[in-house]
Write a protein that holds these residues in place. Sequence first.
Motif, PDB file in Angstrom:
ATOM      1  N   ASP A   1      20.039  31.743 -20.622  1.00  0.00           N
ATOM      2  CA  ASP A   1      18.611  31.707 -20.256  1.00  0.00           C
ATOM      3  C   ASP A   1      17.845  30.565 -20.913  1.00  0.00           C
ATOM      4  N   ALA A   2      18.210  30.216 -22.144  1.00  0.00           N
ATOM      5  CA  ALA A   2      17.442  29.191 -22.866  1.00  0.00           C
ATOM      6  C   ALA A   2      17.597  27.808 -22.248  1.00  0.00           C
ATOM      7  N   LEU A   3      18.648  27.613 -21.433  1.00  0.00           N
ATOM      8  CA  LEU A   3      18.880  26.290 -20.861  1.00  0.00           C
ATOM      9  C   LEU A   3      18.427  26.191 -19.405  1.00  0.00           C
ATOM     10  N   SER A   4      17.873  27.286 -18.837  1.00  0.00           N
ATOM     11  CA  SER A   4      17.446  27.199 -17.434  1.00  0.00           C
ATOM     12  C   SER A   4      16.173  26.366 -17.341  1.00  0.00           C
ATOM     13  N   MET A   5      16.045  25.633 -16.235  1.00  0.00           N
ATOM     14  CA  MET A   5      14.859  24.780 -16.077  1.00  0.00           C
ATOM     15  C   MET A   5      14.481  24.682 -14.600  1.00  0.00           C
ATOM     16  N   ILE A   6      13.222  24.302 -14.359  1.00  0.00           N
ATOM     17  CA  ILE A   6      12.767  24.115 -12.982  1.00  0.00           C
ATOM     18  C   ILE A   6      12.771  22.621 -12.705  1.00  0.00           C
ATOM     19  N   VAL A   7      13.466  22.221 -11.633  1.00  0.00           N
ATOM     20  CA  VAL A   7      13.597  20.793 -11.316  1.00  0.00           C
ATOM     21  C   VAL A   7      13.334  20.587  -9.830  1.00  0.00           C
ATOM     22  N   HIS A   8      13.085  19.325  -9.459  1.00  0.00           N
ATOM     23  CA  HIS A   8      12.927  18.991  -8.053  1.00  0.00           C
ATOM     24  C   HIS A   8      14.313  18.937  -7.427  1.00  0.00           C
ATOM     25  N   ARG A   9      14.436  19.433  -6.195  1.00  0.00           N
ATOM     26  CA  ARG A   9      15.763  19.542  -5.577  1.00  0.00           C
ATOM     27  C   ARG A   9      16.494  18.195  -5.552  1.00  0.00           C
ATOM     28  N   SER A  10      15.755  17.112  -5.346  1.00  0.00           N
ATOM     29  CA  SER A  10      16.390  15.787  -5.236  1.00  0.00           C
ATOM     30  C   SER A  10      17.034  15.346  -6.553  1.00  0.00           C
ATOM     31  N   GLN A  11      16.546  15.904  -7.678  1.00  0.00           N
ATOM     32  CA  GLN A  11      17.080  15.462  -8.970  1.00  0.00           C
ATOM     33  C   GLN A  11      17.927  16.529  -9.654  1.00  0.00           C
TER      34      GLN A  11
ATOM     35  N   VAL B   1       1.609  34.114  -8.683  1.00  0.00           N
ATOM     36  CA  VAL B   1       1.819  34.267 -10.123  1.00  0.00           C
ATOM     37  C   VAL B   1       1.818  32.888 -10.783  1.00  0.00           C
ATOM     38  N   GLU B   2       1.451  32.881 -12.058  1.00  0.00           N
ATOM     39  CA  GLU B   2       1.548  31.651 -12.857  1.00  0.00           C
ATOM     40  C   GLU B   2       2.818  31.740 -13.678  1.00  0.00           C
ATOM     41  N   LEU B   3       3.657  30.743 -13.576  1.00  0.00           N
ATOM     42  CA  LEU B   3       4.955  30.788 -14.255  1.00  0.00           C
ATOM     43  C   LEU B   3       4.946  29.840 -15.457  1.00  0.00           C
ATOM     44  N   HIS B   4       5.121  30.405 -16.659  1.00  0.00           N
ATOM     45  CA  HIS B   4       5.167  29.595 -17.875  1.00  0.00           C
ATOM     46  C   HIS B   4       6.592  29.358 -18.346  1.00  0.00           C
ATOM     47  N   ASN B   5       7.475  30.305 -18.006  1.00  0.00           N
ATOM     48  CA  ASN B   5       8.844  30.248 -18.518  1.00  0.00           C
ATOM     49  C   ASN B   5       9.822  30.244 -17.339  1.00  0.00           C
ATOM     50  N   PRO B   6      10.660  29.197 -17.217  1.00  0.00           N
ATOM     51  CA  PRO B   6      11.582  29.131 -16.073  1.00  0.00           C
ATOM     52  C   PRO B   6      12.467  30.378 -15.947  1.00  0.00           C
ATOM     53  N   ALA B   7      12.768  31.039 -17.081  1.00  0.00           N
ATOM     54  CA  ALA B   7      13.647  32.221 -17.028  1.00  0.00           C
ATOM     55  C   ALA B   7      13.003  33.372 -16.246  1.00  0.00           C
ATOM     56  N   ASP B   8      11.641  33.368 -16.108  1.00  0.00           N
ATOM     57  CA  ASP B   8      10.951  34.474 -15.408  1.00  0.00           C
ATOM     58  C   ASP B   8      10.755  34.214 -13.918  1.00  0.00           C
ATOM     59  N   MET B   9      11.380  33.168 -13.401  1.00  0.00           N
ATOM     60  CA  MET B   9      11.183  32.800 -11.995  1.00  0.00           C
ATOM     61  C   MET B   9      11.624  33.942 -11.068  1.00  0.00           C
ATOM     62  N   PRO B  10      10.776  34.326 -10.081  1.00  0.00           N
ATOM     63  CA  PRO B  10      11.187  35.399  -9.155  1.00  0.00           C
ATOM     64  C   PRO B  10      12.399  34.958  -8.306  1.00  0.00           C
ATOM     65  N   GLU B  11      13.029  35.922  -7.617  1.00  0.00           N
ATOM     66  CA  GLU B  11      14.166  35.606  -6.735  1.00  0.00           C
ATOM     67  C   GLU B  11      13.708  34.635  -5.639  1.00  0.00           C
ATOM     68  N   PRO B  12      14.599  33.702  -5.217  1.00  0.00           N
ATOM     69  CA  PRO B  12      14.184  32.700  -4.211  1.00  0.00           C
ATOM     70  C   PRO B  12      13.648  33.317  -2.921  1.00  0.00           C
ATOM     71  N   ASN B  13      14.187  34.488  -2.501  1.00  0.00           N
ATOM     72  CA  ASN B  13      13.710  35.072  -1.240  1.00  0.00           C
ATOM     73  C   ASN B  13      12.305  35.669  -1.357  1.00  0.00           C
ATOM     74  N   LYS B  14      11.793  35.778  -2.602  1.00  0.00           N
ATOM     75  CA  LYS B  14      10.429  36.310  -2.776  1.00  0.00           C
ATOM     76  C   LYS B  14       9.391  35.198  -2.908  1.00  0.00           C
ATOM     77  N   VAL B  15       9.874  33.944  -2.937  1.00  0.00           N
ATOM     78  CA  VAL B  15       8.964  32.812  -3.195  1.00  0.00           C
ATOM     79  C   VAL B  15       8.629  32.103  -1.894  1.00  0.00           C
TER      80      VAL B  15
END
Length: 597
Positions: free
Chosen positions: A492-502, A381-395
């Motif tokens: 939801d408006a404040l969720s974001m995708i980040v690198h684990r190290s940061q 899937v193409e993810l445009h919005n961090p709020a729509d991220m699938p569950e971690p066990n599905k990724v």
Amino acid sequence: MTELSKIRNFSIIAHIDHGKSTLADRLIQRTGGLTEREMQQQVLDNMDIERERGITIKAQTVRLEWKGCTLNLMDTPGHVDFAYEVSRSLAACEGALLVVDAAQGVEAQTLANVYQSIEHDHEIVPVINKIDLPAADTDKVKAEIEDIIGLDASNAVLTSAKSGIGIEEVLDAIVDRIPPPTGDRDAPLKAMLVDSWYDPYLGVVILVRVMEGTLKKGQQIKFMQAGTTHLVDRVGCFRPKLTQLEELGAGEIGFITAQIKEVAQTAVGDTITDARKPADKALPGFKEVQSVVFCGLFPVDANDFEKLRDSIGKLRLNDASFTFEMETSAALGFGFRCGFLGLLHLEIIQERLTREYDLDLITTAPSVVYHIELTHGAGHVELHNPADMPEPNKVETIAEPWIKAVIYVPDEYLGPILKLCQDRRGIQQNLTYVAGRAQVTYELPLNEVVFDFYDRLKSITRGYASFDYEQIGYREGDLVKMNILVNNEPVDALSMIVHRSQAEARGRHMCERLKDLIPRHMFKVPIQAAIGGKVIARETIAALRKDVTAKCYGGDITRKRKLLEKQKEGKKRMREYGNVSIPQEAFIAALRMGDDS
């Protein structure tokens, strides 16, 4: 129709603020395109934003006459966000003026566009502008042009567009050094769609460069990529006033209208041909324009939603590269998820909505498009919005876009630049020195750049660094979705995708910000940053409390403790049923300040 040997098609290449629009003004003035009274600064920049910021957003064209020759000037955007439009504008020309500031020298944007111009096999005429400035050093700039770009600058034209020095020499150089176009006027029609914009009276106005054949009023034309046919009802050129013509022949640049209602139907780079006698194949180089950066736009006042919908629809009429779809957020209500070519594009759209349509907007943190591979071969899937991220066990894996960035900087600022790029997970590719300036090439993840990279770059180098980038594809990364929880409720408006190290640093930063911004309640409010079920940062807003022991004078300590325990129970109950109201200002401030990590 002008004969081919008397036509010169050229564009002007320059970095921001090197005097491109001013030079275009002087060329128009000197060739009598406009009278002294009609003249104004930045004639070819129509929008207020273009004038104020000194940038060009839309390509414009103007036809000038000089010594019996017809000169077609294409004023192109210089910013990296509009690189594809620039490539189409350059493909419509045979030569270019390379304008370099005599005080600043060669900068990153100049370079990127010069290389594009060289790829199109252009004749490039170096023009050194602002020679009347006290800090001007023409010999040094000539040496830079020769060392960095590899062009012979011994016959560079020296000008000052502001003072009007050397304008005739520039016009003579265009006539003498830029070759005339080629093309057979009797062949089937092939014209390139360079740009288009919406006019409330004429419909969509299309800027074209005719490569082969002729384009006439009343002709039935076909767009080869879109597959649509239209009837041409107006043919003409800009001098810079709109002038109607009977026809445009091979080698000429002008405009057509064909009662088209939406800019989205006219893709930049499309090939226009005759519907009855079509060309056998389209012109090369066409590609679909893709949005690179996404963010949510929400009205501050929920009653303005309809107004925002109408305003975005009107802007879309004029800008096909801007995309939007409706979205809802528990915290912010109804709004739109919008796609942009880059950060400057986002800023311009936001400013136009605020200014032209009088809207107060909240913009969520910008994010890029992620490619997610799902587990057990369930596709991607193409993810445009961090709020729509699938569950971690599905990724299975997450891939993010990377860019190759070229930064030009005076060498005394090199240390902080290298640190900034390293902090943003950059991989250094190259470092060279030319004439007291460093050129650094880095590969960087785009989501580290969309936040505040450009502002930081400018502030740590006092505005001297220049920066240009191109996308180089997707790479897998250890990326996670970070949620912000207020009173155990995710926002939801404040969720974001980040690198684990940061994630930890960014989460702590966000929690500290929100602690200052959310008002105190009658109960303790925890603010947490979490990845899945694991909390990585926490701040607590203390409760407003009354001193219940004030009425106890002396006596046994157990009496005071009993009152405090009773109060504590009440607060606990209140917290279970109470909900935390986060004021709009806190959202706006958190999203803005979330940018400077």
